[in-house]
Design an enzyme around this catalytic site. Structure first.
Site, PDB file in Angstrom:
ATOM      1  CG  HIS A  92      -0.166   0.114   2.536  1.00  0.00           C
ATOM      2  ND1 HIS A  92       0.495  -0.954   3.083  1.00  0.00           N
ATOM      3  CD2 HIS A  92       0.035   1.158   3.395  1.00  0.00           C
ATOM      4  CE1 HIS A  92       1.068  -0.587   4.219  1.00  0.00           C
ATOM      5  NE2 HIS A  92       0.819   0.693   4.427  1.00  0.00           N
ATOM      6  CG  ASP A  94       1.417   4.946   4.867  1.00  0.00           C
ATOM      7  OD1 ASP A  94       1.062   3.753   4.870  1.00  0.00           O
ATOM      8  OD2 ASP A  94       2.473   5.347   5.405  1.00  0.00           O
ATOM      9  CG  HIS A 247       4.984   1.154   3.052  1.00  0.00           C
ATOM     10  ND1 HIS A 247       4.482   2.335   2.575  1.00  0.00           N
ATOM     11  CD2 HIS A 247       4.355   0.932   4.223  1.00  0.00           C
ATOM     12  CE1 HIS A 247       3.602   2.812   3.421  1.00  0.00           C
ATOM     13  NE2 HIS A 247       3.487   1.965   4.441  1.00  0.00           N
ATOM     14  NE  ARG A 262       2.141   6.541   9.394  1.00  0.00           N
ATOM     15  CZ  ARG A 262       1.085   5.962   8.812  1.00  0.00           C
ATOM     16  NH1 ARG A 262       1.175   4.755   8.312  1.00  0.00           N
ATOM     17  NH2 ARG A 262      -0.061   6.593   8.737  1.00  0.00           N
TER      18      ARG A 262
HETATM   19  O1  LIG Z   1       5.423  -1.890  10.169  1.00  0.00           O
HETATM   20  C1  LIG Z   1       6.065  -1.407   9.228  1.00  0.00           C
HETATM   21  O2  LIG Z   1       7.234  -1.690   9.012  1.00  0.00           O
HETATM   22  C2  LIG Z   1       5.391  -0.439   8.306  1.00  0.00           C
HETATM   23  C3  LIG Z   1       3.945  -0.278   8.642  1.00  0.00           C
HETATM   24  C4  LIG Z   1       3.247   0.705   7.746  1.00  0.00           C
HETATM   25  O3  LIG Z   1       2.590   0.334   6.826  1.00  0.00           O
HETATM   26  C5  LIG Z   1       3.400   2.142   8.010  1.00  0.00           C
HETATM   27  O4  LIG Z   1       4.099   2.521   8.954  1.00  0.00           O
HETATM   28  O5  LIG Z   1       2.817   2.930   7.272  1.00  0.00           O
HETATM   29 FE   LIG Z   2       1.853   2.013   5.718  1.00  0.00          FE
END
Ligand SMILES: O=C(O)CCC(=O)C(=O)O
Ligand SMILES: [Fe+2]
Length: 299
Positions: A92, A94, A247, A262
């Site tokens: 996806h 984000d 990602h 994040r």
């Molecule tokens: O857990 C992760 O490494 C990435 C998760 C994810 O999709 C994000 O942080 O947007």
């Molecule tokens: Fe993500």
């Protein structure tokens, strides 16, 4: 600052920068330039970076959004990426279900499993560049309907109580936006593909044909040559250009606890090859994020 390229199409590690200190404007501008060129950049073991430091660093690159359009119960500024709630093991970009798709995200490793738990990014610019002319023409005329009530969010029989709670919160408001499948990147001017798991169908096509076309284009994005995979160490920070990548968090760590924090930076409205911009069908994302046109970070 030393930029070490990690793959032909995507990925670089940046050495020699301490992100917890006050970064000068030219370093921030150089980091932004590296981000545009390499799509995802990694900083190893920034142990003295805490949540406030991560936010301060994020502000040197743009305007943070609030944590998430619908997931608001776990903090308002940072979004904890917590394996007990969601593992994001699906390709996806984000938050593409809103009109103002984020510019970038900064993800910092806090607690890691003893094995597994890598993350992989793919370049949607490389995938566009590799399209043969007939597929480019098709993609450039295609629009996709993105929604937060996507397949992946539907409850599974095996879901835990925490996972159900997270998914319920994820879909607690309904968002739907039509985006061009090919957008002009606002900072590089290059064409990129805009798809990922929030796509429900293509405008004007039914479910069956949408699925066939989606798989065709999506599999070009996630071709291994277009990807880079990162094996996290505590304190690592990754930044991805959310307008030029997808990602996937690899869920190969069993029931071990994994947590990263994040911070997301606000972006602008996607623009198609013909100049039209994305169109909201449902939901108002103004509480989540400003619409921020890219300003060149002066070096
Ligand atoms: O857990 C992760 O490494 C990435 C998760 C994810 O999709 C994000 O942080 O947007
Ligand atoms: Fe993500």
């Amino acid at each position: 600052m030393h930029v070490v390229k990690l793959g032909a199409n995507i990925g670089a590690r940046i050495d020699g920068v301490r992100l917890a200190g006050n970064l000068d404007r030219s370093t921030a501008a150089n980091i932004n330039t590296a981000l545009l060129e390499h799509k995802v950049i990694f900083f190893r073991e920034q142990h003295d970076l805490d949540d406030d430091g991560q936010l301060a660093f994020a502000r040197s690159l743009g305007t943070p959004t609030s944590a998430h359009p619908t997931v608001t119960s776990r903090g308002t500024r940072l979004l904890p990426i917590d394996s007990r709630y969601d593992k994001a093991n699906s390709w996806h970009t984000d938050v593409t279900f809103v009109d103002r798709i984020p510019k970038a995200s900064l993800l910092r490793a806090v607690t890691l499993p003893a094995y597994g738990g890598t993350t992989t990014w793919a370049s949607t610019e490389a995938a566009y560049n590799q399209l043969p002319a007939p597929l480019r023409a098709l993609a450039e005329n295609l629009w996709a309907v993105h929604t937060n009530q996507y397949d992946y969010a539907s409850p599974r029989e095996t879901a835990t109580a925490e996972e159900r709670q997270y998914r319920d919160e994820f879909v607690s408001d309904y968002y739907e936006t039509e985006h061009p499948v090919v957008r002009i990147h606002p900072e590089t001017g290059r064409r990129v593909l805009l798809l990922g798991h929030f796509v429900k169908r293509f405008v004007g096509l039914g479910a069956g044909e949408s699925a066939a076309l989606f798989n065709l284009l999506q599999s070009r994005i996630t071709k291994l040559e277009n990807t880079i995979r990162w094996d996290w160490r505590p304190g690592d920070l990754a930044i991805w250009d959310n307008r030029a990548t997808q990602h996937y968090a690899v869920a190969d760590y069993d029931d071990q606890f994994r947590m990263l924090n994040r911070v997301t930076l606000a972006g602008d409205l996607p623009v198609a090859v013909d100049g039209r911009t994305s169109r909201v069908v449902a939901g108002d994302a103004s509480h989540y994020s400003d619409v921020v046109d890219p300003v060149p970070l002066a070096s």
